[in-house]
Design a protein around this motif. Structure first.
Motif, PDB file in Angstrom:
ATOM      1  N   PRO A  56       0.845  -1.196   0.000  1.00 42.39           N
ATOM      2  CA  PRO A  56       0.000   0.000   0.000  1.00 42.39           C
ATOM      3  C   PRO A  56       0.877   1.242   0.000  1.00 42.39           C
ATOM      4  N   ARG A  57       0.543   2.216  -0.835  1.00 41.41           N
ATOM      5  CA  ARG A  57       1.365   3.430  -0.909  1.00 41.41           C
ATOM      6  C   ARG A  57       0.672   4.655  -0.320  1.00 41.41           C
ATOM      7  N   PRO A 374      -2.219  10.547   3.364  1.00 48.00           N
ATOM      8  CA  PRO A 374      -1.416   9.573   4.087  1.00 48.00           C
ATOM      9  C   PRO A 374      -0.437   8.933   3.095  1.00 48.00           C
ATOM     10  N   ILE A 375       0.734   8.510   3.563  1.00 46.18           N
ATOM     11  CA  ILE A 375       1.689   7.880   2.652  1.00 46.18           C
ATOM     12  C   ILE A 375       2.597   6.944   3.443  1.00 46.18           C
ATOM     13  N   ASN A 376       3.020   5.847   2.803  1.00 46.67           N
ATOM     14  CA  ASN A 376       3.657   4.775   3.569  1.00 46.67           C
ATOM     15  C   ASN A 376       4.986   5.152   4.212  1.00 46.67           C
ATOM     16  N   TYR A 377       5.804   5.987   3.567  1.00 52.55           N
ATOM     17  CA  TYR A 377       7.100   6.299   4.184  1.00 52.55           C
ATOM     18  C   TYR A 377       6.943   7.218   5.392  1.00 52.55           C
ATOM     19  N   ALA A 378       5.883   8.009   5.430  1.00 52.82           N
ATOM     20  CA  ALA A 378       5.614   8.802   6.640  1.00 52.82           C
ATOM     21  C   ALA A 378       5.362   7.863   7.816  1.00 52.82           C
ATOM     22  N   ASP A 379       4.553   6.843   7.581  1.00 47.56           N
ATOM     23  CA  ASP A 379       4.255   5.874   8.635  1.00 47.56           C
ATOM     24  C   ASP A 379       5.504   5.134   9.084  1.00 47.56           C
ATOM     25  N   TYR A 380       6.346   4.754   8.129  1.00 47.79           N
ATOM     26  CA  TYR A 380       7.564   3.999   8.450  1.00 47.79           C
ATOM     27  C   TYR A 380       8.490   4.799   9.365  1.00 47.79           C
ATOM     28  N   TYR A 381       8.783   6.031   8.986  1.00 45.97           N
ATOM     29  CA  TYR A 381       9.722   6.820   9.791  1.00 45.97           C
ATOM     30  C   TYR A 381       9.095   7.298  11.094  1.00 45.97           C
ATOM     31  N   TYR A 382       7.784   7.399  11.118  1.00 46.80           N
ATOM     32  CA  TYR A 382       7.090   7.697  12.372  1.00 46.80           C
ATOM     33  C   TYR A 382       7.298   6.562  13.371  1.00 46.80           C
ATOM     34  N   LEU A 383       7.107   5.325  12.915  1.00 45.55           N
ATOM     35  CA  LEU A 383       7.329   4.177  13.800  1.00 45.55           C
ATOM     36  C   LEU A 383       8.783   4.096  14.233  1.00 45.55           C
ATOM     37  N   GLU A 384       9.692   4.370  13.307  1.00 49.36           N
ATOM     38  CA  GLU A 384      11.112   4.348  13.655  1.00 49.36           C
ATOM     39  C   GLU A 384      11.429   5.412  14.710  1.00 49.36           C
ATOM     40  N   ALA A 385      10.841   6.586  14.550  1.00 48.69           N
ATOM     41  CA  ALA A 385      11.043   7.647  15.534  1.00 48.69           C
ATOM     42  C   ALA A 385      10.492   7.246  16.904  1.00 48.69           C
ATOM     43  N   LEU A 386       9.336   6.614  16.927  1.00 47.96           N
ATOM     44  CA  LEU A 386       8.778   6.124  18.184  1.00 47.96           C
ATOM     45  C   LEU A 386       9.728   5.139  18.859  1.00 47.96           C
ATOM     46  N   LEU A 387      10.269   4.219  18.077  1.00 47.15           N
ATOM     47  CA  LEU A 387      11.203   3.240  18.631  1.00 47.15           C
ATOM     48  C   LEU A 387      12.465   3.915  19.154  1.00 47.15           C
ATOM     49  N   ARG A 388      12.972   4.860  18.402  1.00 47.10           N
ATOM     50  CA  ARG A 388      14.202   5.537  18.825  1.00 47.10           C
ATOM     51  C   ARG A 388      13.974   6.398  20.061  1.00 47.10           C
ATOM     52  N   SER A 389      12.790   6.996  20.152  1.00 45.54           N
ATOM     53  CA  SER A 389      12.499   7.834  21.318  1.00 45.54           C
ATOM     54  C   SER A 389      12.358   6.998  22.581  1.00 45.54           C
ATOM     55  N   ASN A 390      12.080   5.721  22.396  1.00 43.01           N
ATOM     56  CA  ASN A 390      11.829   4.818  23.507  1.00 43.01           C
ATOM     57  C   ASN A 390      13.116   4.265  24.100  1.00 43.01           C
ATOM     58  N   LYS A 391      14.243   4.512  23.414  1.00 46.13           N
ATOM     59  CA  LYS A 391      15.526   3.968  23.888  1.00 46.13           C
ATOM     60  C   LYS A 391      16.147   4.885  24.947  1.00 46.13           C
TER      61      LYS A 391
END
Length: 391
Positions: A56-57, A374-391
């Motif tokens: 999905p894009r 909405p667009i898939n790479y926004a979602d991807y880097y959002y999740l990555e940012a969430l993970l990084r903020s959690n460290k």
């Protein structure tokens, strides 16, 4: 007594400001999971009709849009699924990630694109880190070999596009910085330094030619492969040749932060600091930290934002905060602010947007494509940012 009251008041105010940027990671991930459950169902339904569509894009004009594996965005969806598995350790996400990652596998042999870092390294790199599956390792290495065929030693860069030869001869876009991680990783996996050397040469040439004194970036640099000289400096997705396209600034920041991680070359760290200064000192970016699609669009504020640029920037800032000692707190605070805005003001309402997580991204405004969607790479880097903020 009055002094104590004033000091206490200031401390409380300071605490409130800091607290205001705290992100509820668990809540954000739970919401994102629910949305992605819907997205997976929509993907499965779409594939029953057109099996060649793998990822999905976006949603544009109310229509759910899927892409084939050779689309530059094809890897982001399976890569997101790996992030859900990383966070939750739920076998459901592991099985889904494996299933959809496999659909992109053949692109490891694609020599017609510079985007193999996005297409292959995002899903297969995440998969390899989490499973150590040697089959994923092999795909990563082959993709690096394919990408390396696009390197021109005279110009010192990897070619981005093969199309529109009437506009340019050897175009290199700032986005290409993101694909270097595939090459760095492949040297670590194989011991073959040729991948590393290509990545460094590309980063150095880009640093020399792609940036203005204020660290804003041109989108497209066109090279002469006989002399190695720059032929012209252009844009394709920005407002104008001399403007600063928001997602381009985010790609640049992320790319040089990653290059510092892989090389420990302080020139890359200094360059990343310069790019951050441009982004954070912008007087046109709204208070919530989510930029307009181009910093120089004269129609601001009556133009679309780009949540994808914000998500990429936040993710990069969390990493850069760990390297830049003098600016660590500043960068983390800026990332927190952006992520807080995204997680509270830019998320889709539950069940809407076919399951995409974020709203309000801008893909290619000059082409009137993917504006405020909405667009898939926004979602991807959002999740990555969430993970990084959690460290």
């Amino acid at each position: 007594m009055n002094l104590k009251i004033k000091i206490s008041g200031l401390m409380l105010l300071s605490f409130s400001v800091v607290n205001a940027q705290k992100i509820d990671i668990a809540k954000a991930f739970k919401s994102a999971e629910k949305q992605t459950d819907i997205l997976v169902r929509n993907v499965d339904s779409a594939r029953k009709v057109k099996p060649n569509l793998v990822s999905p894009r976006t949603v544009e004009k109310g229509q759910f849009k899927m892409v084939i594996s050779k689309d530059w965005t094809s890897g982001f969806f399976p890569a997101e699924l790996w992030y859900f598995y990383q966070y939750t350790k739920d076998k459901k996400w592991l099985d889904l990630a494996k299933k959809y990652t496999e659909d992109i596998k053949k692109e490891q042999y694609n020599k017609g694109t510079h985007d193999l870092g996005f297409m292959i390294y995002c899903p297969f790199g995440n998969g390899y880190q989490l499973t150590q599956d040697t089959a994923y390792r092999s795909v990563i290495i082959q993709a690096a070999k394919s990408l390396s065929t696009r390197f021109n030693a005279k110009a010192g860069v990897l070619k981005s596009w093969d199309h529109n030869t009437d506009k340019w001869k050897y175009p290199v876009i700032i986005d290409n910085m993101m694909n270097l991680e595939l090459l760095f990783e492949s040297t670590k996996l194989t011991g073959d330094s040729s991948f590393y050397k290509i990545a460094v040469l590309h980063a150095n040439t880009t640093m020399k030619n792609h940036f203005r004194p204020d660290y804003s970036s041109w989108h497209v640099i066109d090279y002469d492969t006989l002399t190695g000289n720059v032929r012209q400096k252009l844009t394709a997705q920005g407002y104008a040749n001399e403007s600063a396209w928001a997602r381009g600034q985010a790609w640049a920041l992320y790319g040089y932060t990653m290059c510092y991680r892989e090389t420990k070359n302080k020139a890359y760290l200094a360059h990343a600091d310069g790019i951050v200064n441009f982004i954070l000192s912008s007087k046109v970016t709204p208070e919530d930290g989510i930029p307009y699609w181009d910093y120089n669009d004269p129609m601001i504020p009556n133009v679309s934002r780009d949540a994808s640029a914000a998500a990429i920037t936040a993710s990069a800032l969390y990493e850069l905060a760990g390297y830049s000692k003098n600016n660590s707190k500043k960068y983390k605070a800026a990332a927190d602010k952006i992520l807080k805005s995204l997680s509270t003001k830019y998320v889709s309402k539950p069940g809407e947007n076919y399951g995409f997580i974020l709203e309000h991204s801008t893909g290619h405004r000059p082409a009137k494509s993917e504006i405020d969607v909405p667009i898939n790479y926004a979602d991807y880097y959002y999740l990555e940012a969430l993970l990084r903020s959690n460290k």
